[in-house]
Scaffold this motif. Structure first.
Motif, PDB file in Angstrom:
ATOM      1  N   LEU A 230       0.879  -1.387  -0.029  1.00 10.32           N
ATOM      2  CA  LEU A 230      -0.100   0.051   0.101  1.00 10.32           C
ATOM      3  C   LEU A 230       0.868   1.222  -0.120  1.00 10.32           C
ATOM      4  O   LEU A 230       0.411   2.321  -0.635  1.00 10.32           O
ATOM      5  N   TRP A 231       2.089   1.134   0.628  1.00 13.23           N
ATOM      6  CA  TRP A 231       2.812   2.547   0.630  1.00 13.23           C
ATOM      7  C   TRP A 231       3.262   3.098  -0.861  1.00 13.23           C
ATOM      8  O   TRP A 231       3.586   4.001  -0.787  1.00 13.23           O
ATOM      9  N   LEU A 232       3.145   1.866  -1.686  1.00 14.60           N
ATOM     10  CA  LEU A 232       3.806   2.383  -2.848  1.00 14.60           C
ATOM     11  C   LEU A 232       2.829   3.441  -3.906  1.00 14.60           C
ATOM     12  O   LEU A 232       2.885   4.141  -4.630  1.00 14.60           O
ATOM     13  N   VAL A 233       1.615   3.437  -3.245  1.00  9.69           N
ATOM     14  CA  VAL A 233       0.430   4.157  -3.896  1.00  9.69           C
ATOM     15  C   VAL A 233      -0.172   5.311  -2.838  1.00  9.69           C
ATOM     16  O   VAL A 233      -1.173   5.973  -3.352  1.00  9.69           O
ATOM     17  N   LYS A 234       0.213   5.223  -1.656  1.00  7.01           N
ATOM     18  CA  LYS A 234      -0.170   6.253  -0.786  1.00  7.01           C
ATOM     19  C   LYS A 234      -0.118   7.621  -1.177  1.00  7.01           C
ATOM     20  O   LYS A 234      -0.973   8.432  -1.031  1.00  7.01           O
ATOM     21  N   TRP A 235       0.745   7.789  -2.114  1.00  3.33           N
ATOM     22  CA  TRP A 235       0.969   9.252  -2.432  1.00  3.33           C
ATOM     23  C   TRP A 235      -0.097   9.630  -3.376  1.00  3.33           C
ATOM     24  O   TRP A 235      -0.377  10.769  -3.479  1.00  3.33           O
ATOM     25  N   ILE A 236      -0.963   8.764  -4.076  1.00  4.20           N
ATOM     26  CA  ILE A 236      -1.947   9.122  -4.785  1.00  4.20           C
ATOM     27  C   ILE A 236      -3.248   9.242  -4.006  1.00  4.20           C
ATOM     28  O   ILE A 236      -3.986  10.034  -3.960  1.00  4.20           O
ATOM     29  N   LEU A 237      -3.290   8.319  -3.173  1.00  2.00           N
ATOM     30  CA  LEU A 237      -4.459   8.252  -1.864  1.00  2.00           C
ATOM     31  C   LEU A 237      -4.654   9.355  -1.119  1.00  2.00           C
ATOM     32  O   LEU A 237      -5.916   9.923  -0.945  1.00  2.00           O
ATOM     33  N   VAL A 238      -3.540  10.229  -1.019  1.00  2.00           N
ATOM     34  CA  VAL A 238      -3.637  11.357  -0.179  1.00  2.00           C
ATOM     35  C   VAL A 238      -3.645  12.500  -0.839  1.00  2.00           C
ATOM     36  O   VAL A 238      -3.736  13.787  -0.268  1.00  2.00           O
TER      37      VAL A 238
ATOM     38  N   ILE B  10      11.760   5.389   4.020  1.00  2.00           N
ATOM     39  CA  ILE B  10      11.952   4.368   2.717  1.00  2.00           C
ATOM     40  C   ILE B  10      12.508   3.048   3.296  1.00  2.00           C
ATOM     41  O   ILE B  10      12.187   2.200   2.622  1.00  2.00           O
ATOM     42  N   ILE B  11      13.514   3.186   4.065  1.00  2.00           N
ATOM     43  CA  ILE B  11      14.325   2.164   4.665  1.00  2.00           C
ATOM     44  C   ILE B  11      13.124   0.967   5.169  1.00  2.00           C
ATOM     45  O   ILE B  11      13.138  -0.157   4.921  1.00  2.00           O
ATOM     46  N   ALA B  12      12.527   1.669   6.194  1.00  2.00           N
ATOM     47  CA  ALA B  12      11.352   0.879   6.686  1.00  2.00           C
ATOM     48  C   ALA B  12      10.388   0.379   5.815  1.00  2.00           C
ATOM     49  O   ALA B  12       9.948  -1.008   5.884  1.00  2.00           O
ATOM     50  N   ALA B  13      10.108   0.977   4.366  1.00  2.00           N
ATOM     51  CA  ALA B  13       9.079   0.549   3.815  1.00  2.00           C
ATOM     52  C   ALA B  13       9.814  -0.759   2.928  1.00  2.00           C
ATOM     53  O   ALA B  13       8.832  -1.526   2.742  1.00  2.00           O
ATOM     54  N   VAL B  14      11.062  -0.629   2.509  1.00  2.00           N
ATOM     55  CA  VAL B  14      11.670  -1.628   1.681  1.00  2.00           C
ATOM     56  C   VAL B  14      11.776  -3.011   2.771  1.00  2.00           C
ATOM     57  O   VAL B  14      11.330  -4.173   2.379  1.00  2.00           O
ATOM     58  N   VAL B  15      12.002  -2.845   4.221  1.00  2.00           N
ATOM     59  CA  VAL B  15      12.040  -3.910   4.882  1.00  2.00           C
ATOM     60  C   VAL B  15      10.530  -4.482   5.092  1.00  2.00           C
ATOM     61  O   VAL B  15      10.365  -5.760   5.019  1.00  2.00           O
ATOM     62  N   LEU B  16       9.526  -3.485   5.125  1.00  2.00           N
ATOM     63  CA  LEU B  16       8.143  -4.043   5.162  1.00  2.00           C
ATOM     64  C   LEU B  16       7.991  -4.697   3.874  1.00  2.00           C
ATOM     65  O   LEU B  16       6.993  -5.991   4.004  1.00  2.00           O
ATOM     66  N   LEU B  17       8.369  -4.378   2.685  1.00  2.00           N
ATOM     67  CA  LEU B  17       7.973  -5.066   1.521  1.00  2.00           C
ATOM     68  C   LEU B  17       8.367  -6.492   1.478  1.00  2.00           C
ATOM     69  O   LEU B  17       7.735  -7.568   1.071  1.00  2.00           O
ATOM     70  N   PHE B  18       9.567  -6.754   2.237  1.00  2.00           N
ATOM     71  CA  PHE B  18      10.083  -8.188   2.228  1.00  2.00           C
ATOM     72  C   PHE B  18       9.977  -9.072   3.534  1.00  2.00           C
ATOM     73  O   PHE B  18       9.880 -10.197   3.411  1.00  2.00           O
ATOM     74  N   THR B  19       9.375  -8.437   4.543  1.00  2.00           N
ATOM     75  CA  THR B  19       9.196  -8.967   5.687  1.00  2.00           C
ATOM     76  C   THR B  19       8.054  -8.727   6.364  1.00  2.00           C
ATOM     77  O   THR B  19       7.662  -9.608   7.179  1.00  2.00           O
TER      78      THR B  19
ATOM     79  N   LYS C 118       7.102  -6.528   8.274  1.00  2.00           N
ATOM     80  CA  LYS C 118       7.156  -6.081   9.534  1.00  2.00           C
ATOM     81  C   LYS C 118       7.819  -4.495   9.436  1.00  2.00           C
ATOM     82  O   LYS C 118       8.713  -4.569   8.600  1.00  2.00           O
ATOM     83  N   TYR C 119       7.463  -3.580  10.031  1.00  2.00           N
ATOM     84  CA  TYR C 119       8.304  -2.461  10.226  1.00  2.00           C
ATOM     85  C   TYR C 119       9.212  -2.313  11.415  1.00  2.00           C
ATOM     86  O   TYR C 119       8.665  -2.485  12.559  1.00  2.00           O
ATOM     87  N   PRO C 120      10.262  -2.168  11.285  1.00  2.00           N
ATOM     88  CA  PRO C 120      11.342  -2.138  12.156  1.00  2.00           C
ATOM     89  C   PRO C 120      10.980  -1.247  13.194  1.00  2.00           C
ATOM     90  O   PRO C 120      10.952   0.150  13.152  1.00  2.00           O
ATOM     91  N   GLN C 121      10.758  -1.708  14.765  1.00  2.00           N
ATOM     92  CA  GLN C 121      10.320  -0.814  15.637  1.00  2.00           C
ATOM     93  C   GLN C 121      11.488   0.224  15.935  1.00  2.00           C
ATOM     94  O   GLN C 121      10.632   1.462  16.275  1.00  2.00           O
ATOM     95  N   GLY C 122      12.604   0.042  15.875  1.00  2.00           N
ATOM     96  CA  GLY C 122      13.610   0.904  16.083  1.00  2.00           C
ATOM     97  C   GLY C 122      13.759   2.216  14.898  1.00  2.00           C
ATOM     98  O   GLY C 122      13.677   3.387  15.627  1.00  2.00           O
ATOM     99  N   ILE C 123      13.411   1.911  13.832  1.00  2.00           N
ATOM    100  CA  ILE C 123      13.240   2.997  12.992  1.00  2.00           C
ATOM    101  C   ILE C 123      11.842   3.764  13.211  1.00  2.00           C
ATOM    102  O   ILE C 123      12.010   5.107  13.085  1.00  2.00           O
ATOM    103  N   PHE C 124      10.592   2.987  13.476  1.00  2.00           N
ATOM    104  CA  PHE C 124       9.652   3.916  13.810  1.00  2.00           C
ATOM    105  C   PHE C 124       9.783   4.762  15.028  1.00  2.00           C
ATOM    106  O   PHE C 124       9.424   5.817  14.941  1.00  2.00           O
ATOM    107  N   ASP C 125      10.417   4.267  16.060  1.00  4.10           N
ATOM    108  CA  ASP C 125      10.669   4.976  17.232  1.00  4.10           C
ATOM    109  C   ASP C 125      11.510   6.482  16.815  1.00  4.10           C
ATOM    110  O   ASP C 125      11.189   7.343  17.353  1.00  4.10           O
TER     111      ASP C 125
END
Length: 230
Positions: A29-37, A162-171, A173-180
């Motif tokens: 979904l993050w790939l198209v959020k720029w359109i949705l917003v 962007i790093i979190a999105a790439v991790v999310l794409l493959f796993t 999961k959103y890395p908690q440390g990056i989110f914080d």
């Protein structure tokens, strides 16, 4: 879903920024959020034009009465809340897949919250310098954080998201440390926004409070003789 308990603004902590990382998040979904917003960006463009007009009115009101007119304060707070929810959904955090409401209200069930304590009195002289002269050090810092992009992030925030999105794409999961860390950077930006919007005289701390929970302890105030000349 039960509304989260979010600390109220208080003396020493006039700006409260709270966020909860939703799970699971969509891989794609993050790939198209720029359109949705885009509808939100269009509405926010006009709202921020109105905020600038309100800011000018409030500046003179504070200069002559030491008060920020409450309806104008609530409107500016509403626009900041709306902007924060859109940023949290989109590229200031990517912290939720729940589409943000078209609302100026607090929206207590949304996973991104912002509140600012209404000041009963503001310095009439500080209002002349806080939004440009006193805020210059913070402007330099947050330019590195967001790259001057108000709505959807940029700079360090965009890189981390962007790093979190790439991790999310493959796993998935959103890395908690990056989110914080991202929320800590966003919190810094929102504190400065509240200060330069003339909504508080409390100087924003040079302090990175990471994580979705707002710190409960009061922020260290700046010396009264410097920031509160009245």
């Amino acid at each position: 879903m039960t509304s989260p308990t979010v600390p109220a603004p208080a003396a020493g902590r006039p700006v409260v920024v709270w966020a909860r990382l939703d799970a699971p998040l969509s891989r794609w979904l993050w790939l198209v959020k720029w359109i949705l917003v885009i509808p939100h960006y269009i509405v926010l463009l006009f709202l921020w034009i109105a905020v600038f007009v309100v800011w000018l009115i409030a500046l003179f009101a504070i200069l002559f009465t030491e008060r920020y007119p409450r309806p104008l304060f609530d409107f500016t707070l509403g626009v900041l809340r709306w902007t924060w929810r859109v940023g949290f959904y989109a590229y200031s955090a990517l912290g939720t897949d729940r589409y943000p409401p078209f609302s100026l209200g607090p929206e207590p069930d949304y996973p991104a919250r912002l509140d600012i304590a209404y000041p009963e009195r503001l310095s009439r002289w500080l209002v002349l310098v806080k939004w440009w002269l006193l805020a210059i050090p913070h402007y330099l810092v947050i330019a590195f954080f967001i790259g001057g992009h108000r709505y959807s992030g940029g700079g360090l925030v965009m890189l981390l998201v962007i790093i979190a999105a790439v991790v999310l794409l493959f796993t998935e999961k959103y890395p908690q440390g990056i989110f914080d860390l991202v929320i800590g950077l966003d919190r810094w930006v929102l504190r400065v926004a509240a200060y330069t919007a003339l909504m508080t005289d409390a100087y924003p701390p040079f302090r990175l409070d990471q994580g979705g929970e707002e710190p409960l302890e009061p922020l260290t105030p700046a010396p009264d003789s410097l920031w509160n000349p009245d």
